[in-house]
Design a protein around this motif. Sequence first.
Motif, mmCIF file in Angstrom:
data_model
loop_
_atom_site.group_PDB
_atom_site.id
_atom_site.type_symbol
_atom_site.label_atom_id
_atom_site.label_comp_id
_atom_site.label_asym_id
_atom_site.label_seq_id
_atom_site.Cartn_x
_atom_site.Cartn_y
_atom_site.Cartn_z
ATOM 1 N N SER A 199 2.857 -6.158 -3.796
ATOM 2 C CA SER A 199 1.385 -6.249 -3.728
ATOM 3 C C SER A 199 0.909 -6.171 -2.286
ATOM 4 C CB SER A 199 0.884 -7.521 -4.432
ATOM 5 O OG SER A 199 1.864 -8.507 -4.464
ATOM 6 N N GLY A 200 1.601 -6.858 -1.395
ATOM 7 C CA GLY A 200 1.226 -6.804 0.015
ATOM 8 C C GLY A 200 1.424 -5.414 0.586
ATOM 9 N N LEU A 201 2.527 -4.799 0.209
ATOM 10 C CA LEU A 201 2.845 -3.460 0.719
ATOM 11 C C LEU A 201 1.771 -2.463 0.285
ATOM 12 C CD1 LEU A 201 4.753 -1.319 1.961
ATOM 13 C CD2 LEU A 201 5.996 -1.273 -0.203
ATOM 14 N N ASN A 202 1.441 -2.502 -0.996
ATOM 15 C CA ASN A 202 0.470 -1.537 -1.501
ATOM 16 C C ASN A 202 -0.904 -1.729 -0.851
ATOM 17 O OD1 ASN A 202 2.454 -0.455 -3.021
ATOM 18 N ND2 ASN A 202 1.855 -1.415 -4.945
ATOM 19 N N LYS A 203 -1.241 -2.977 -0.626
ATOM 20 C CA LYS A 203 -2.523 -3.261 0.030
ATOM 21 C C LYS A 203 -2.524 -2.657 1.439
ATOM 22 C CE LYS A 203 -6.384 -5.838 -0.112
ATOM 23 N NZ LYS A 203 -7.091 -4.842 0.603
ATOM 24 N N ALA A 204 -1.428 -2.877 2.152
ATOM 25 C CA ALA A 204 -1.346 -2.367 3.531
ATOM 26 C C ALA A 204 -1.386 -0.840 3.551
ATOM 27 C CB ALA A 204 -0.058 -2.875 4.188
ATOM 28 N N LEU A 205 -0.725 -0.211 2.556
ATOM 29 C CA LEU A 205 -0.730 1.263 2.493
ATOM 30 C C LEU A 205 -2.150 1.767 2.242
ATOM 31 C CD1 LEU A 205 2.541 1.850 0.437
ATOM 32 C CD2 LEU A 205 2.147 2.556 2.798
ATOM 33 N N GLU A 206 -2.861 1.076 1.369
ATOM 34 C CA GLU A 206 -4.233 1.476 1.079
ATOM 35 C C GLU A 206 -5.075 1.429 2.374
ATOM 36 O OE1 GLU A 206 -6.627 -1.396 -0.550
ATOM 37 O OE2 GLU A 206 -8.228 -0.036 -1.128
ATOM 38 N N GLU A 207 -4.907 0.344 3.122
ATOM 39 C CA GLU A 207 -5.690 0.194 4.354
ATOM 40 C C GLU A 207 -5.330 1.266 5.387
ATOM 41 O OE1 GLU A 207 -6.020 -4.609 3.750
ATOM 42 O OE2 GLU A 207 -4.918 -3.850 5.499
ATOM 43 N N LEU A 208 -4.035 1.537 5.452
ATOM 44 C CA LEU A 208 -3.565 2.559 6.390
ATOM 45 C C LEU A 208 -4.150 3.930 6.027
ATOM 46 C CD1 LEU A 208 -1.691 1.969 8.732
ATOM 47 C CD2 LEU A 208 0.252 2.631 7.314
#
Lengths: 79, 1053
Positions: B185-194
């Motif tokens: 969940s954290g990874l996907n959130k960070a990818l979205e922001e990136l």
Amino acid sequence: MSKLVLEPVLVVMDRQKPARFFWGKHWVYAEKITDRWRATGQWWAGETEKMFFRIQSREGRLYEIYTDGKGWRLYRVYD
Amino acid sequence: MARGGAFTGSTIKSSRGFAHLHVHSPFSFLDGASHINSLLEKAAALGMDCLAITDHMSLSGAVKFTREALKRGIKPVLGAELTLENGHHLTVLCKDENGYRNLCRILTESHLKSERRSPQVSMDCLIRYKDGLIVLSGCRRGEIPWLILRKRFSEAKAACAKLVSAFGRDSFYLEMSESALPGSSGLNKALEELGAEFKIGVVATNNVHYANKEDFPVHDVLTCIRTLTKISQVSPERRLNAENYLKSSEEMAAEFRDYPWVLETSRRIAEECRFTLPLGKTNFPSFPVPPGMSSAEYLRKLVYDGAVERYGRITGDISRRLDGELHVITKLGYEDYFLVVWDLVEFARKSGIRHAGRGSAADSAVAYCLGITDVDAIGQGLLFERFLSLERGEKPDIDVDFDARRRDEVTRYAYEKYGQDHVACVATYNTFQARAAIREAGKVLEFPQELLDVFAKRLPHISAEDIERALDSVPELKALHLSKGKVGKLVDIAKKLADLPRHLGTHLGGIVISRDPVTWISPVQVAAKGVTIVPFDKEDVEELGLVKIDLLCLRTLGAVDDALEYISNARRSRRENPLDYLSIPLDDAATYARLRTGETVGVFQLESPAQRALQTRLGADNIEDIVASVALIRPGPIKGDMVSPFISRRRGLEPVTYLDERLEPILKKTYGVILFQEQVIEIATVIGGFTPGEADNLRKLMTHKRSEREMAEMGELFVEKAVARGTSPEVAKAVFQKMLGYASYGFCEAHARAFATTAYKTAYLVEHYPAEFFAAILNNEPMGFYPVSTICVEARKRGVKILGPSVNKSFKDVTVEGRSIRLPLKMVKDVPSSLIDCIVTSRSKRGEFRSFQDFVERTGAQKDALRSLILAGAFDELGLSRKGLLWSLEKTLAVEEATKAAGGIARPLFDEIETAGDDFSLAEKIAFEYQTLGTGVSGHPAELWRPLLRRKGYKSSGELEEVEPGALVKVAGIPVRPHRPPTKSGRTVVFLSLEDESGLIDVTVFENVYHRYGKYLFPGELIPLAVWGKLQKRGEGLSVLAQCIMPLNDVLR
């Protein structure tokens, strides 16, 4: 630091997410679910799949609980 | 890829749902657990109209995937998961033809520059060849997700900036690859922001490694096999959960419910990938012809030059045939291909490398005139249409056998002449079959090694899918009492591994030579042997448009070469001319007489028990009989029960009749029986009026066992056409029935003829030069049907003495000493080639070895080699007992070491070394000889058993002649090659030979007896056997029909 607990717990769900669980003679309320994942475990020994939740309590402690579809267990507690 | 760009964009339009763009097929080798078909079937069932494959550093699955996807109306997207030099992964997809070529280049450069088995892509290479590719940031091993998961966000941002700048906003996407792992969940959130920050697309994938969730255990076991991990051990490579399956659009939508647009991105990318691998086109090789001539003209010149050499005078018939063939070859554009094959054969001829063309190419007079084959297609009336026809337009398939020891010289020549960029070997996919599946899965699942050994060894060579059935039906497995509870899980997993590719191998002789650089069409990598290979097997290579030439190894040709050299040496010493192999008469009465006795061990193609039995019944007296023999002992004719009728007609015991007089010229040479595929074509042409191409289609239909409906349709067409040409319907139907009955078992006559000449000539050598020919066979072991010990027994039977290895007399290779064969040093176990060279050189420089110590001192041989040489008897002539030498071995080595260390001071100590006075018993000597040489020199084990066996009424192979056929007989020996060929009834019949001191005894075991004694026939190790049964005589041959089988030890006890 964390410690393995592996004790059965009673869990109350809210919208498919654990809202609180009963452990150590009192309820632990989930402030937020910080992570979730699935683990297959020892399939060769007949274990079934488990769904894990990492819960941050209102007091700020971290807990990991899991269900294998039959019941819930507290897996780990973080200091 | 064909010149001018033959790729066309796919016409399939992606229209709905999610598209999986990160999928591993089994060609990710041990990291993909579902067959390509299973993946596609699942995708089709889920209503998906597009699927990608992205195997680890490989495009091996590309051809199968494209073919099978198109069949199902699914748009195939090709790509790969690349491993970069920093260990991180990136997923790449081919947008267009240029992208595919660039991916081939990237993979080739990476495979050729990296260590074998761990290819890595440099960023520089990836950027150089980025055109036409879409790049995704990869699974959790991609640099960006890897950094994010470690909370190194600023580095992740920098990595993202680097990749965006390298590939551009339009071609680089962030990949949300999984959602059910810790940290997802954290990874996907960070990818979205990136993605938002860099204004680049984010796409959902599921890093698929198997089709269905329940396939996870198979993938887990494969991962353990790949990482040498036991099931109870932890490995970072093993997946935490079973989520990497081909999920439906709905499941993916649920997983990524917080980011619905990432599913949309998958559609957009899928639509952007418009490249479809073109299959079925051809990229012929190019031959450099002399200036001023076209390939067709040059080919014609060579063919006619060759024709003059072959035939002397070119008659009208010859010229018509050659022109006809050349017309077809030129029309199909195959002239360069023929020139290339001619060139390779010509190189072999000039270099003195023995070779012989085989297969249907022998149907071609052009191939004969070019020296590619030695079968006179015109003289033998062979049909060119069986090989090539305008209607079929198939790629020609020419196979040439070369002396196994020198075949690589020819391959090297091809690389040098046509360029490294234009030549590559063909790969093979080594797949899991029953034995490997049990061994490897069992090891992972922590079954005891002893159990796996005996289980695997007792398994017949079957598919892993059939293990369960074998456990219930194969006697030697039933005897192990492997209950479901005990091995059920193992068998389940092994079954699911069936036919999954395990690793790439190199095809025995297939090479491709292409006009365009091979890397335009396929990646190239280095095989274990050091040669470059295309990572596709022979079928895939052809679909890809590359033309394959088979340069095969045939050890028989090496044996022939050696035999001729031994014979020449012997004849030279008698002041006779060397033997001219080409002039060996094909009508030698003594050779045919020998064949009729069935004593054909060592004879090419005629040495198996079935062939030996055939020879005793057939009464061969001309080369046509040998051609028929080669074709008769095949699964088809045996299954079709056509061997006995053929023999009866051949021997005049049954009249030769023809259903139609027009069949006589076609079937005369096979006594009215349809034996060859060429005959089917001719009958269809003559009686049915089929065009040659139609007739060949009929042959193919029959040989490939099509459906009954297709056969019935073809039958109707044949009868209709035959009747129209004046044949009565009854006769037409009867002829078609005959064709049906035999055609599926028919053999290619050209191939049979190509083999028959070598078969006959080796029989001639066995008859007239047994010492030289058996020596040549031993020198080329392993070859043929029999082990070394059987060859030695057969040689002795022919009066040839077998001399043991000797440190003073043996060389690296087998030598012939008069009527004796001297076993070579290379045959002794644990003796390295370098030691052999040292022994031979030392002997030539300083004379024979005078003592054991002298040998140790001069050669510096190691303990294992010395032990083997002692036990093999290689020091016998120095006058010391084997036991004594073995006893003193440690001490000798210690003294030698001390001598070296002390500069010779310890030398006098040698005098103090004593050896034990007595020696091994004869039984011990023979046992050790078998252990170190694979055969007995001091004697045969059966000689030791014989006195007791005789008292118990057992007969040796040499004594069977005295027994009345039909009588009960007891025999014993070492079992040789027990095997279960297919039978007409489908019942199991085991054939084996028992080797004793005077030869072979053939034994037949029917199913009921096999069920009782199978555990002794296929025990997984060599057990001498005693067999009781009825003596049978068929023709001149004897065999025992087994009734009772037991370990010989039980009898001797």
